[in-house]
Design a protein around this motif. Structure first.
Motif, mmCIF file in Angstrom:
data_model
loop_
_atom_site.group_PDB
_atom_site.id
_atom_site.type_symbol
_atom_site.label_atom_id
_atom_site.label_comp_id
_atom_site.label_asym_id
_atom_site.label_seq_id
_atom_site.Cartn_x
_atom_site.Cartn_y
_atom_site.Cartn_z
ATOM 1 N N LEU A 167 0.830 -1.201 0.000
ATOM 2 C CA LEU A 167 0.000 0.000 0.000
ATOM 3 C C LEU A 167 0.868 1.256 0.000
ATOM 4 O O LEU A 167 0.603 2.209 -0.738
ATOM 5 C CB LEU A 167 -0.926 -0.009 1.214
ATOM 6 N N SER A 168 1.905 1.271 0.816
ATOM 7 C CA SER A 168 2.813 2.424 0.861
ATOM 8 C C SER A 168 3.522 2.613 -0.474
ATOM 9 O O SER A 168 3.678 3.741 -0.960
ATOM 10 C CB SER A 168 3.840 2.244 1.983
ATOM 11 N N LEU A 169 3.951 1.498 -1.069
ATOM 12 C CA LEU A 169 4.631 1.563 -2.362
ATOM 13 C C LEU A 169 3.711 2.125 -3.445
ATOM 14 O O LEU A 169 4.091 3.016 -4.212
ATOM 15 C CB LEU A 169 5.125 0.174 -2.764
ATOM 16 N N VAL A 170 2.487 1.624 -3.501
ATOM 17 C CA VAL A 170 1.516 2.079 -4.508
ATOM 18 C C VAL A 170 1.163 3.543 -4.290
ATOM 19 O O VAL A 170 1.038 4.316 -5.249
ATOM 20 C CB VAL A 170 0.257 1.195 -4.467
ATOM 21 N N LEU A 171 1.014 3.941 -3.030
ATOM 22 C CA LEU A 171 0.681 5.326 -2.724
ATOM 23 C C LEU A 171 1.792 6.272 -3.183
ATOM 24 O O LEU A 171 1.525 7.324 -3.789
ATOM 25 C CB LEU A 171 0.432 5.489 -1.224
ATOM 26 N N CYS A 172 3.045 5.886 -2.913
ATOM 27 C CA CYS A 172 4.179 6.702 -3.349
ATOM 28 C C CYS A 172 4.252 6.779 -4.878
ATOM 29 O O CYS A 172 4.516 7.849 -5.447
ATOM 30 C CB CYS A 172 5.481 6.132 -2.791
ATOM 31 N N MET A 173 4.010 5.632 -5.545
ATOM 32 C CA MET A 173 4.035 5.622 -7.010
ATOM 33 C C MET A 173 2.900 6.474 -7.580
ATOM 34 O O MET A 173 3.088 7.194 -8.563
ATOM 35 C CB MET A 173 3.931 4.183 -7.522
ATOM 36 N N ASP A 174 1.735 6.403 -6.957
ATOM 37 C CA ASP A 174 0.575 7.155 -7.437
ATOM 38 C C ASP A 174 0.809 8.659 -7.313
ATOM 39 O O ASP A 174 0.628 9.414 -8.270
ATOM 40 C CB ASP A 174 -0.664 6.734 -6.649
ATOM 41 N N ILE A 175 1.223 9.079 -6.129
ATOM 42 C CA ILE A 175 1.462 10.511 -5.912
ATOM 43 C C ILE A 175 2.634 10.995 -6.760
ATOM 44 O O ILE A 175 2.588 12.061 -7.375
ATOM 45 C CB ILE A 175 1.714 10.781 -4.418
ATOM 46 N N GLY A 176 3.711 10.187 -6.801
ATOM 47 C CA GLY A 176 4.882 10.580 -7.575
ATOM 48 C C GLY A 176 4.595 10.704 -9.055
ATOM 49 O O GLY A 176 5.026 11.662 -9.709
ATOM 50 N N SER A 177 3.827 9.744 -9.602
ATOM 51 C CA SER A 177 3.509 9.795 -11.035
ATOM 52 C C SER A 177 2.624 10.986 -11.363
ATOM 53 O O SER A 177 2.761 11.608 -12.417
ATOM 54 C CB SER A 177 2.830 8.496 -11.473
ATOM 55 N N LYS A 178 1.712 11.345 -10.457
ATOM 56 C CA LYS A 178 0.862 12.513 -10.694
ATOM 57 C C LYS A 178 1.685 13.793 -10.691
ATOM 58 O O LYS A 178 1.456 14.693 -11.506
ATOM 59 C CB LYS A 178 -0.245 12.583 -9.639
#
Length: 203
Positions: A168-179
């Motif tokens: 969940l932490s990994l996906v959240l970081c990827m989601d925010i970072g990609s945006k």
């Protein structure tokens, strides 16, 4: 016609009576709308998010949302000239790509991107379970029968429980970072498809 997502257009009722749904050029059906049989949405009419139409009703130019007494509520009437269909900025961007101020990606790219995103989401949802079982397999040296039933159940369960917040932490970081990388910091303003890449980057 401009369509949003997750809208439902019905052409028959509970009595299996079929009626034509008409969406005129220049109309708009936004997100999560329910269009009942026999509905006619005229040019310049906008069904806003969550609009529920009335069976057999005709909607004149204006903005409609929600539902009250089995009828969507008209927020405002359209001004003069709204009954004439106009080419949208989206149509101009895709119809005349060379005239846009940025590189407009073709439709097939958006389809491929959306398909890849769905596949990636399916993989991520299974990742905690698979990674937890693999770590448990390594921890138990692959010899599950050498351990008691409680150990064989507790070890993989513990790894799975720990894997969920990690993924969940990994996906959240990827989601925010990609945006942040693709879209950048949001700034108030108007971003038309044919003059700004903001809509394409958001999509």
């Amino acid at each position: 016609v401009v369509f949003g997502s997750r809208s439902l257009i019905l052409t028959s009722n509970a009595h299996h009576r079929r009626q034509v749904v008409t969406l005129e050029a220049g109309s708009n059906v936004s997100d999560r709308c329910v269009v009942l049989p026999g509905t006619r949405v005229k040019t310049g009419a906008v069904l806003g998010s969550g609009a529920l139409t009335k069976e057999g009703a005709t909607y004149e130019p204006g903005t409609y949302v929600g539902s009250r007494g089995n009828e969507c509520v008209q927020l405002k009437k359209a001004g003069a000239g709204a009954s004439e269909p106009k080419e949208t900025s989206y149509a101009r961007a895709f119809g005349r790509r060379r005239e846009a101020s940025y590189t407009v990606l073709p439709e097939w790219f958006h389809i491929a991107w959306s398909t890849a995103s769905i596949c990636w989401a399916c993989i991520v949802t299974k990742l905690p379970l698979v990674s937890g079982l693999m770590l448990a397999h390594l921890c138990l040296s692959g010899d599950w029968q050498a351990y008691s039933v409680s150990s064989a159940l507790l070890v993989p369960s513990a790894f799975i429980v720990l894997a969920y917040p990690a993924v969940l932490s990994l996906v959240l970081c990827m989601d925010i970072g990609s945006k942040w990388v693709l879209i950048g910091r949001r700034k108030p303003g108007s971003y038309a498809w044919d003059s700004s890449s903001y809509c394409q980057r958001w999509q």
